[in-house]
Motif scaffolding. Sequence first.
Motif, PDB file in Angstrom:
ATOM      1  N   THR A 118      -4.874   7.327   9.374  1.00 38.97           N
ATOM      2  CA  THR A 118      -6.010   6.709  10.067  1.00 38.97           C
ATOM      3  C   THR A 118      -7.181   6.530   9.117  1.00 38.97           C
ATOM      4  OG1 THR A 118      -5.300   7.664  12.172  1.00 38.97           O
ATOM      5  CG2 THR A 118      -7.590   6.967  12.006  1.00 38.97           C
ATOM      6  N   ALA A 119      -7.390   7.497   8.220  1.00 37.27           N
ATOM      7  CA  ALA A 119      -8.490   7.405   7.257  1.00 37.27           C
ATOM      8  C   ALA A 119      -8.326   6.189   6.349  1.00 37.27           C
ATOM      9  CB  ALA A 119      -8.570   8.680   6.422  1.00 37.27           C
ATOM     10  N   VAL A 120      -7.102   5.927   5.920  1.00 33.09           N
ATOM     11  CA  VAL A 120      -6.838   4.751   5.081  1.00 33.09           C
ATOM     12  C   VAL A 120      -7.088   3.475   5.872  1.00 33.09           C
ATOM     13  CG1 VAL A 120      -5.047   3.462   3.861  1.00 33.09           C
ATOM     14  CG2 VAL A 120      -5.238   5.929   3.552  1.00 33.09           C
ATOM     15  N   GLY A 121      -6.701   3.469   7.138  1.00 31.71           N
ATOM     16  CA  GLY A 121      -6.947   2.310   7.982  1.00 31.71           C
ATOM     17  C   GLY A 121      -8.430   2.001   8.109  1.00 31.71           C
ATOM     18  N   ARG A 122      -9.237   3.044   8.314  1.00 28.58           N
ATOM     19  CA  ARG A 122     -10.691   2.834   8.414  1.00 28.58           C
ATOM     20  C   ARG A 122     -11.252   2.280   7.108  1.00 28.58           C
ATOM     21  NH1 ARG A 122     -10.715   7.941  11.319  1.00 28.58           N
ATOM     22  NH2 ARG A 122     -11.180   9.006   9.352  1.00 28.58           N
ATOM     23  N   SER A 123     -10.767   2.811   5.984  1.00 31.21           N
ATOM     24  CA  SER A 123     -11.251   2.350   4.685  1.00 31.21           C
ATOM     25  C   SER A 123     -10.907   0.880   4.454  1.00 31.21           C
ATOM     26  CB  SER A 123     -10.646   3.212   3.575  1.00 31.21           C
ATOM     27  OG  SER A 123     -11.039   2.738   2.304  1.00 31.21           O
ATOM     28  N   MET A 124      -9.681   0.497   4.788  1.00 29.06           N
ATOM     29  CA  MET A 124      -9.277  -0.896   4.580  1.00 29.06           C
ATOM     30  C   MET A 124     -10.045  -1.840   5.503  1.00 29.06           C
ATOM     31  SD  MET A 124      -7.327  -0.644   2.050  1.00 29.06           S
ATOM     32  CE  MET A 124      -6.801  -2.365   1.952  1.00 29.06           C
ATOM     33  N   GLN A 125     -10.346  -1.378   6.704  1.00 25.84           N
ATOM     34  CA  GLN A 125     -11.141  -2.198   7.619  1.00 25.84           C
ATOM     35  C   GLN A 125     -12.543  -2.421   7.047  1.00 25.84           C
ATOM     36  OE1 GLN A 125     -11.344  -0.628  11.594  1.00 25.84           O
ATOM     37  NE2 GLN A 125     -12.434  -2.411  12.408  1.00 25.84           N
ATOM     38  N   LYS A 126     -13.127  -1.377   6.447  1.00 23.37           N
ATOM     39  CA  LYS A 126     -14.448  -1.514   5.823  1.00 23.37           C
ATOM     40  C   LYS A 126     -14.411  -2.476   4.649  1.00 23.37           C
ATOM     41  CE  LYS A 126     -16.172   3.088   7.075  1.00 23.37           C
ATOM     42  NZ  LYS A 126     -16.569   4.428   6.553  1.00 23.37           N
ATOM     43  N   ARG A 127     -13.249  -2.595   4.026  1.00 23.52           N
ATOM     44  CA  ARG A 127     -13.116  -3.504   2.882  1.00 23.52           C
ATOM     45  C   ARG A 127     -12.860  -4.942   3.308  1.00 23.52           C
ATOM     46  NH1 ARG A 127      -9.855  -0.513  -2.011  1.00 23.52           N
ATOM     47  NH2 ARG A 127     -10.641   1.605  -1.677  1.00 23.52           N
ATOM     48  N   GLY A 128     -12.759  -5.170   4.605  1.00 19.02           N
ATOM     49  CA  GLY A 128     -12.639  -6.538   5.084  1.00 19.02           C
ATOM     50  C   GLY A 128     -11.290  -6.927   5.648  1.00 19.02           C
ATOM     51  N   VAL A 129     -10.326  -6.003   5.710  1.00 17.83           N
ATOM     52  CA  VAL A 129      -9.039  -6.320   6.314  1.00 17.83           C
ATOM     53  C   VAL A 129      -9.210  -6.292   7.827  1.00 17.83           C
ATOM     54  CG1 VAL A 129      -6.634  -5.623   6.581  1.00 17.83           C
ATOM     55  CG2 VAL A 129      -7.776  -5.332   4.373  1.00 17.83           C
ATOM     56  N   PRO A 130      -8.908  -7.387   8.537  1.00 20.25           N
ATOM     57  CA  PRO A 130      -9.135  -7.443   9.980  1.00 20.25           C
ATOM     58  C   PRO A 130      -8.353  -6.372  10.735  1.00 20.25           C
ATOM     59  CG  PRO A 130      -8.637  -9.621   9.100  1.00 20.25           C
ATOM     60  CD  PRO A 130      -8.347  -8.646   8.005  1.00 20.25           C
ATOM     61  N   LEU A 131      -8.970  -5.814  11.752  1.00 23.00           N
ATOM     62  CA  LEU A 131      -8.315  -4.800  12.570  1.00 23.00           C
ATOM     63  C   LEU A 131      -7.035  -5.339  13.191  1.00 23.00           C
ATOM     64  CD1 LEU A 131      -8.458  -1.942  13.749  1.00 23.00           C
ATOM     65  CD2 LEU A 131      -9.812  -2.877  15.644  1.00 23.00           C
ATOM     66  N   SER A 132      -7.004  -6.644  13.466  1.00 28.01           N
ATOM     67  CA  SER A 132      -5.820  -7.255  14.080  1.00 28.01           C
ATOM     68  C   SER A 132      -4.597  -7.194  13.167  1.00 28.01           C
ATOM     69  CB  SER A 132      -6.112  -8.713  14.443  1.00 28.01           C
ATOM     70  OG  SER A 132      -6.502  -9.452  13.286  1.00 28.01           O
ATOM     71  N   LYS A 133      -4.831  -7.047  11.867  1.00 29.68           N
ATOM     72  CA  LYS A 133      -3.737  -6.968  10.891  1.00 29.68           C
ATOM     73  C   LYS A 133      -3.257  -5.545  10.660  1.00 29.68           C
ATOM     74  CE  LYS A 133      -4.089 -10.697   7.448  1.00 29.68           C
ATOM     75  NZ  LYS A 133      -4.173 -10.882   5.986  1.00 29.68           N
ATOM     76  N   LEU A 134      -4.116  -4.580  10.935  1.00 31.93           N
ATOM     77  CA  LEU A 134      -3.871  -3.207  10.512  1.00 31.93           C
ATOM     78  C   LEU A 134      -3.029  -2.402  11.500  1.00 31.93           C
ATOM     79  CD1 LEU A 134      -7.377  -2.236   9.088  1.00 31.93           C
ATOM     80  CD2 LEU A 134      -5.221  -2.058   7.828  1.00 31.93           C
ATOM     81  N   HIS A 135      -2.125  -1.614  10.964  1.00 27.97           N
ATOM     82  CA  HIS A 135      -1.316  -0.681  11.761  1.00 27.97           C
ATOM     83  C   HIS A 135      -1.263   0.634  10.990  1.00 27.97           C
ATOM     84  CE1 HIS A 135       0.514  -3.919  14.313  1.00 27.97           C
ATOM     85  NE2 HIS A 135       0.221  -4.636  13.233  1.00 27.97           N
ATOM     86  N   VAL A 136      -1.483   1.751  11.668  1.00 24.58           N
ATOM     87  CA  VAL A 136      -1.370   3.067  11.040  1.00 24.58           C
ATOM     88  C   VAL A 136       0.022   3.626  11.298  1.00 24.58           C
ATOM     89  CG1 VAL A 136      -2.204   5.456  11.006  1.00 24.58           C
ATOM     90  CG2 VAL A 136      -3.834   3.563  11.222  1.00 24.58           C
ATOM     91  N   VAL A 137       0.732   3.948  10.219  1.00 21.16           N
ATOM     92  CA  VAL A 137       2.018   4.643  10.296  1.00 21.16           C
ATOM     93  C   VAL A 137       1.902   5.859   9.392  1.00 21.16           C
ATOM     94  CG1 VAL A 137       4.506   4.525   9.938  1.00 21.16           C
ATOM     95  CG2 VAL A 137       3.275   2.490  10.723  1.00 21.16           C
ATOM     96  N   LEU A 138       1.651   7.010   9.984  1.00 20.96           N
ATOM     97  CA  LEU A 138       1.438   8.226   9.213  1.00 20.96           C
ATOM     98  C   LEU A 138       2.695   8.604   8.445  1.00 20.96           C
ATOM     99  CD1 LEU A 138      -0.608  10.577   8.655  1.00 20.96           C
ATOM    100  CD2 LEU A 138       0.552  11.809  10.508  1.00 20.96           C
ATOM    101  N   ASN A 139       2.510   8.997   7.186  1.00 24.97           N
ATOM    102  CA  ASN A 139       3.641   9.410   6.357  1.00 24.97           C
ATOM    103  C   ASN A 139       4.391  10.593   6.964  1.00 24.97           C
ATOM    104  OD1 ASN A 139       3.536   7.556   4.279  1.00 24.97           O
ATOM    105  ND2 ASN A 139       2.242   8.812   2.956  1.00 24.97           N
ATOM    106  N   GLY A 140       5.680  10.645   6.689  1.00 23.87           N
ATOM    107  CA  GLY A 140       6.515  11.765   7.093  1.00 23.87           C
ATOM    108  C   GLY A 140       7.780  11.760   6.249  1.00 23.87           C
TER     109      GLY A 140
END
Length: 354
Positions: A133-155
């Motif tokens: 989720t932290a990476v998702g927030r960072s990428m959104q701040k960099r201009g990647v639209p929320l509509s493009k973003l999906h969080v898939v936590l590593n495992g």
Amino acid sequence: MRILHLLNHTNRLNGHVHAAVDLACAQRMLGHAIAVASGGGDFDALLTRHDVEQFTISHRRRPLDLSRSLFLLRHYIQAWRADVVHAHMMTSAVLAWPVCKLVGIPLVTTVHNEFQRSAILMGLGTRVIAVSTAVGRSMQKRGVPLSKLHVVLNGTIGAARFQGRDRTPVDLGFPAILFVGGQHPRKGLPDLFEAFSSVHARHPAAKLYIVGEGPHLASYREMVGKMPCSGAVTFAGAQDDPFAWMLGADIFVLPSLADPAPLVLSEAREAGCAIVATDVDGIPQLLEQGMAGILVPPRDPPALASVLCSLLDNPETIAEWKRKSQTKIDYLTIERVAGETMKVYKAAISSLRQ
């Protein structure tokens, strides 16, 4: 579905490579047709055993190499009939973007190393996967639209890399503190060394083991060599499978200054270690916000030393945090990662059809 993964190489000791290889094998086990296009490396034999097709594509950043790679990638995509391309690094994303546009299939990118400035290039994807989720927030701040973003936590639990591995613990004695990772400044090892110096003064039986290698290994050895605790610190170098070391450890420590979603925490939790890690980036999410491991502030050796001493003061506390490491651990399986990633592919394909 026919999925083509694109990455620089398949060598060990790179977290994004481990994640991509784990995912490719898991998707193949789910019945999908999988191929990996890369410069090749250590995991080629593993991919072959799991019936993952492999193509060779250079990622060298030279005009002639890149031109040839663009031609080859288009050929592989069309001849192999890929439904989606999944790029795992910046060069891969830049290579794949024009080809996917040309042939009309989606490009999915995964942001593994968000701390790099060039990570913004992963926004070229039709869909962008953030590994926390932290990476998702960072990428959104960099201009990647929320509509493009999906969080898939590593495992990593259940990953093909670990099938048939030896589960015999390395005898590290008691109490044993372990770090596994690259010898890079962002991993915060100088903070760990300073903290352990204080810990060892109070608990002279404690041992610290450093597993891994990297460009700063020699300077770290020199740093520790000047400390009173030097005789209690072992630099074990790179290990093909550090899991046996985790099984033999009492406390696993990750003092990172920046870490998007370190795979090593999933492994340490599976091994049943008591875990102490810094409260940065994706680490809290991997530790259930502190329920599965103790979180400490980064760049704070006294705070780290205090927590380690509190654990070593009472072995029952170590045992308690070993039990807590299993909190919601089923969420860290590669099967869950593969399933969530498939949903991202379907969303990417659907968006191109609209």
